[in-house]
Design a protein around this motif. Structure first.
Motif, mmCIF file in Angstrom:
data_model
loop_
_atom_site.group_PDB
_atom_site.id
_atom_site.type_symbol
_atom_site.label_atom_id
_atom_site.label_comp_id
_atom_site.label_asym_id
_atom_site.label_seq_id
_atom_site.Cartn_x
_atom_site.Cartn_y
_atom_site.Cartn_z
ATOM 1 N N GLN A 197 24.828 121.581 53.309
ATOM 2 C CA GLN A 197 25.077 120.239 53.823
ATOM 3 C C GLN A 197 24.296 119.957 55.107
ATOM 4 O O GLN A 197 23.682 118.899 55.241
ATOM 5 C CB GLN A 197 26.574 120.044 54.062
ATOM 6 N N SER A 233 26.464 121.939 47.852
ATOM 7 C CA SER A 233 27.490 122.860 48.326
ATOM 8 C C SER A 233 27.550 122.854 49.850
ATOM 9 O O SER A 233 26.600 122.428 50.530
ATOM 10 C CB SER A 233 27.236 124.275 47.811
ATOM 11 N N ASP A 234 28.667 123.348 50.397
ATOM 12 C CA ASP A 234 28.891 123.295 51.846
ATOM 13 C C ASP A 234 27.769 123.950 52.645
ATOM 14 O O ASP A 234 27.366 123.443 53.696
ATOM 15 C CB ASP A 234 30.223 123.970 52.187
ATOM 16 N N GLN A 235 27.257 125.066 52.164
ATOM 17 C CA GLN A 235 26.251 125.806 52.940
ATOM 18 C C GLN A 235 24.917 125.072 53.043
ATOM 19 O O GLN A 235 24.084 125.402 53.889
ATOM 20 C CB GLN A 235 26.032 127.208 52.360
ATOM 21 N N ARG A 258 28.683 113.852 47.158
ATOM 22 C CA ARG A 258 29.659 114.940 47.046
ATOM 23 C C ARG A 258 30.970 114.462 46.423
ATOM 24 O O ARG A 258 31.578 115.161 45.608
ATOM 25 C CB ARG A 258 29.900 115.556 48.427
#
Length: 245
Positions: free
Chosen positions: A32, A28-30, A56
Motif C-alpha cells: 500500500q 495487499s497491505d505490504q 481495495r
C-alpha cells in the motif's frame, strides 16, 4: 477518505482509468505505501488515497456483491453494514409494488428491491449526500432504475408514499457499540408510527428485547445464514399482538 469531490473525480476518465489500473495491481497491505508513493507523482494525495481505497474495498466487497463489486463504489463503514446477499435476496423476493428504503446508505437493499420483478419503483432516502451519490452511481453502473434522494427522514413533513417501507436505522453508537434500545436507534424505531403503508419492515439488532416491541405489535423474524445469526427483521402489525418466527 472518500468525499463527494473525490467521488466526482473518480467518475472522470482520469479517475476511471486509475481504478482500472489499480484493479491489476497487488493491493495487499505490504504494497500500500509503495503504491501511494507512486500514485502521488501523478495525482493529488486525496485522489490517490480515494482511488486506492476504492480499489481495495472492491476486493472486499466481492463477498457481498460478487462480480458487480468491481464496478461499484463504497465506504468502508457502509460496506460493513451491508446485509448478506442471501438476506437481501430473501427480502426483495417478498416485495411488491412501490418500495421506499428509509436510511438507505449506499443503496444495497434499494438495488436489490429494484432488481426484483415484483417491484415497480424503488426509492432510497438518506440524510448523507455522499452515500446518496454513491448509491445513485451504483444504480447507474448496474443499470437499475432505483432513485435516491437526500432527505431528513425525522422531519414531520417526510411521509413516504409506498406499498412497502423498509427502515434501516443505525444500530451502533459513535464508538461502534451495538444499541439494543429500539428508541435509541438513529433514527428511533418510533418514527414508523408516523408512516402509512401496506407493509412497514424494520431491521433490528439481533439482541433486541421483545418487550420493547410489544406496544407496536407485529412479527419479528430472526435471520441466520449457515447457522450464524445475522439480523432481526420486524414487520409492524396490530398493537399488542407480537409473534416471532
Amino acid at each position: 477518505m472518500l468525499t463527494t469531490e473525490t467521488l466526482r473525480w473518480l467518475f472522470t476518465p482520469s479517475g476511471a482509468a486509475l481504478l482500472e489500473r489499480l484493479a491489476q495491481e497487488d493491493l495487499s497491505d505490504q504494497h500500500q505505501l509503495r503504491l501511494l508513493t507512486l500514485l502521488r507523482r501523478d495525482y493529488t494525495p486525496s485522489q490517490a488515497g480515494a482511488a486506492l481505497e476504492q480499489a481495495r474495498l472492491r476486493l472486499t466487497a466481492r463477498a457481498k456483491f460478487g462480480d458487480h463489486a468491481a464496478r461499484m463504489f463504497f465506504t468502508r463503514e457502509a460496506l460493513e453494514q451491508a446485509s448478506h446477499p442471501l438476506i437481501r435476496q430473501m427480502r426483495s423476493r417478498s416485495a411488491h409494488g412501490r418500495v421506499t428504503d428509509v436510511c438507505c446508505s449506499i443503496g444495497s437493499d434499494t438495488l436489490a428491491f429494484a432488481a426484483s420483478p415484483g417491484v415497480s419503483a424503488a426509492l432510497g432516502v438518506d440524510r448523507d449526500p455522499l452515500r446518496i451519490a454513491i448509491a445513485q452511481a451504483n444504480a447507474d453502473v448496474l443499470e437499475l432504475s432505483a432513485r435516491f434522494e437526500v432527505c431528513d427522514v425525522t422531519s414531520a413533513d417526510f411521509q413516504p408514499s409506498a406499498d412497502l417501507i423498509f427502515f434501516d436505522p443505525a444500530r451502533r453508537d459513535a464508538q461502534g457499540k451495538r444499541i439494543f434500545d429500539v428508541e435509541r436507534y438513529q433514527p428511533p424505531l418510533g418514527l414508523i408510527r408516523r408512516w402509512q403503508a401496506e407493509r412497514i419492515v424494520a431491521k433490528l439488532s439481533p439482541g433486541v428485547e421483545m418487550a420493547q416491541l410489544q406496544p407496536y405489535g407485529g412479527v419479528v423474524e430472526f435471520v441466520s445464514v449457515d447457522g450464524d445469526l445475522k439480523e432481526a427483521l420486524f414487520e409492524a402489525g396490530e398493537a399488542g399482538n407480537l409473534t416471532t418466527r
